[in-house]
Design an enzyme around this catalytic site. Structure first.
Site, PDB file in Angstrom:
ATOM      1  CB  ILE A  60     -48.793  22.508 -22.810  1.00  0.00           C
ATOM      2  CG1 ILE A  60     -49.997  23.387 -22.399  1.00  0.00           C
ATOM      3  CG2 ILE A  60     -47.842  21.977 -21.731  1.00  0.00           C
ATOM      4  CD1 ILE A  60     -50.896  22.655 -21.281  1.00  0.00           C
ATOM      5  CE1 TYR A  61     -43.903  22.039 -19.841  1.00  0.00           C
ATOM      6  CE2 TYR A  61     -41.704  21.671 -21.219  1.00  0.00           C
ATOM      7  CZ  TYR A  61     -42.989  21.217 -20.261  1.00  0.00           C
ATOM      8  OH  TYR A  61     -42.502  20.062 -19.291  1.00  0.00           O
ATOM      9  CD  GLN A  62     -44.642  30.447 -20.691  1.00  0.00           C
ATOM     10  OE1 GLN A  62     -45.549  29.636 -19.843  1.00  0.00           O
ATOM     11  NE2 GLN A  62     -44.723  31.802 -20.679  1.00  0.00           N
ATOM     12  N   GLY A  64     -46.366  26.988 -26.983  1.00  0.00           N
ATOM     13  CA  GLY A  64     -45.678  26.534 -28.088  1.00  0.00           C
ATOM     14  C   GLY A  64     -44.507  27.390 -28.245  1.00  0.00           C
ATOM     15  CE  LYS A  88     -42.336  16.406 -20.835  1.00  0.00           C
ATOM     16  NZ  LYS A  88     -42.037  17.698 -21.160  1.00  0.00           N
TER      17      LYS A  88
END
Length: 326
Positions: A60-62, A64, A88
Site C-alpha cells: 500500500i505504500y504510495q 505500490g 505487507k
C-alpha cells in the site's frame, strides 16, 4: 552491524531494519512527503554499506511505488541471497471489490503484484498489515500457508493488532498444521509503551521476534517538542498517534534530551538504545530521509543504557489510549 535470528527462525537479520514507507512517488499515495526514486536510492545504498540487510515495505505504500523503488535498487545494489525483504498485505490497493483485505483471493493476487514490483521471485517475510474483521482467520492463515508452500514467501508475520487476535491466528495455524507467524511488527517507542502490557510478554513466551515501527515516534523523540519537520506537518496518520497525553510525553522527550546531552550523542541514539534493550525486540524499523538518520541508528547499537538512565526515560510515562491500529 550486529546480526541476530528473527524470532525462532534461522534467518539472520541486521539489528536495524530500514523502513521504506519514506520512499515512493509523492503523487501516488496518501503521503505527500515521501522521497521519489532519485532521492530514495542513496538511502538504500547507504543502508547496505552500513551492513543493514533488512528492508521493510508494504504493497500500500504510495500505491505500490515504494515496492518498485526498493525492488529496483536492491536488484542493482545487493546480493539477493544475503538480504531480507519484507512486505505487507491488507490495505486498499483498488477501490473496487476484492481490492483490499486478507481474503484468499486478495492475498493470492497481492503477493504476485508485490513480487512483480519488487523484482524478486520471493519475499523473505510476508506480513498481514492489519487484522481483517471481514474474513475468517482460517481463510487468511491457510492462504498464507499456501503462499509459503508455493515458494513465494519464506516466512510470515503480522503487524499491529490486539494480543488476543495474534494468539487466535497462531492457534488457528497450529490446529491445522499451517505455517506460523514468526514476527510481530508493532507500535512501540518511549511515547507509546502499551505493547509492554500483553504483546511483548506474549511474543517472548512464543519466541516471536518483535520488529517495532515508529521507534522514534515519528521523530518526536529526536527534537524539542515545539519543533516540526516537513513530515510532521504533512503526516496526517502521525498526528493521530501522540495527541492525548501531551504533557507526559513532553517530559519523556525532555528526559531523552537530558541523557543525550550528557552523553554527547544525538537524541535518536538514546531513543533507539532504549528500544533495542527491550525483549524480544529483534530490530526496530527506522525511517530515514536524511543520511545521518542511518548512521545515528547504527551508532545506537554501541550505546548501553544504565539502569538509572532507563528509569529516567520511563518514569514520566502514563497509560495511553490504544493507537496505531484501531
Amino acid at each position: 552491524m550486529e546480526y541476530v535470528k528473527l524470532g525462532n527462525t534461522g534467518m539472520d537479520v541486521s539489528r536495524i531494519a530500514l523502513g521504506c514507507m519514506s520512499y515512493g512517488d509523492p503523487k501516488s499515495g496518501v503521503h505527500t512527503w515521501t522521497l521519489n526514486e532519485e532521492q530514495s536510492r542513496p538511502f538504500i545504498k547507504k543502508a547496505l554499506e552500513l551492513g543493514i540487510n533488512f528492508f521493510d515495505t508494504a504493497n500500500i505504500y504510495q500505491g505500490g511505488t515504494s515496492e518498485e523503488i526498493v525492488g529496483r535498487a536492491l536488484k542493482e545494489y545487493a546480493n539477493r541471497d544475503e538480504i531480507v525483504i519484507a512486505t505487507k498485505v491488507h490495505g486498499t490497493m483498488r477501490k473496487r471489490p476484492n481490492g483490499s483485505g486478507l481474503s484468499r483471493k486478495a492475498i493470492m493476487t497481492e503477493i504476485d503484484h508485490s513480487l512483480r514490483r519488487l523484482k524478486t521471485d520471493y519475499v523473505d517475510l510476508y506480513q498481514i498489515h492489519r487484522w481483517d474483521y471481514n474474513t475468517p482467520i482460517e481463510e487468511t492463515m491457510e492462504a498464507l500457508h499456501d503462499v509459503v508452500k508455493a515458494g513465494k514467501a519464506r516466512y510470515i508475520g503480522a503487524s499491529s493488532m490486539y494480543t488476543w487476535q495474534f494468539q487466535k491466528a497462531l492457534y488457528t495455524a497450529e490446529r491445522h498444521g499451517w505455517t506460523r507467524f514468526v514476527s510481530m511488527q508493532n507500535h512501540l517507542n518511549l511515547l507509546y509503551r502499551e505493547e509492554e502490557r500483553e504483546m511483548l510478554p506474549f511474543c517472548r513466551e512464543e519466541k516471536i521476534g518483535a520488529i517495532p515501527w515508529s521507534p522514534l515516534a515519528r521523530g518526536r523523540l529526536t527534537r524539542d517538542w515545539e519543533e516540526t519537520s516537513t513530515r510532521s506537518e504533512r503526516d496526517e496518520f502521525g498526528k493521530t498517534l501522540y495527541t492525548a497525553t501531551v504533557e507526559a510525553d513532553r517530559k519523556v522527550v525532555e528526559a531523552v534530551k537530558e541523557i543525550a546531552e550528557k552523553r554527547e550523542v544525538p537524541r535518536a541514539q538514546i531513543a533507539l538504545a532504549w528500544i533495542l534493550q527491550k525483549q524480544p525486540v529483534t530490530a526496530p524499523i527506522i525511517g530515514a530521509t536524511k543520511l545521518h538518520h542511518l548512521t545515528d541508528a547504527v551508532a545506537a547499537l554501541e550505546i548501553k543504557l544504565m539502569p538509572e538512565e532507563i528509569q529516567k526515560l520511563e518514569e514520566p510515562y502514563i497509560p495511553h489510549p490504544v493507537a496505531g491500529f484501531k
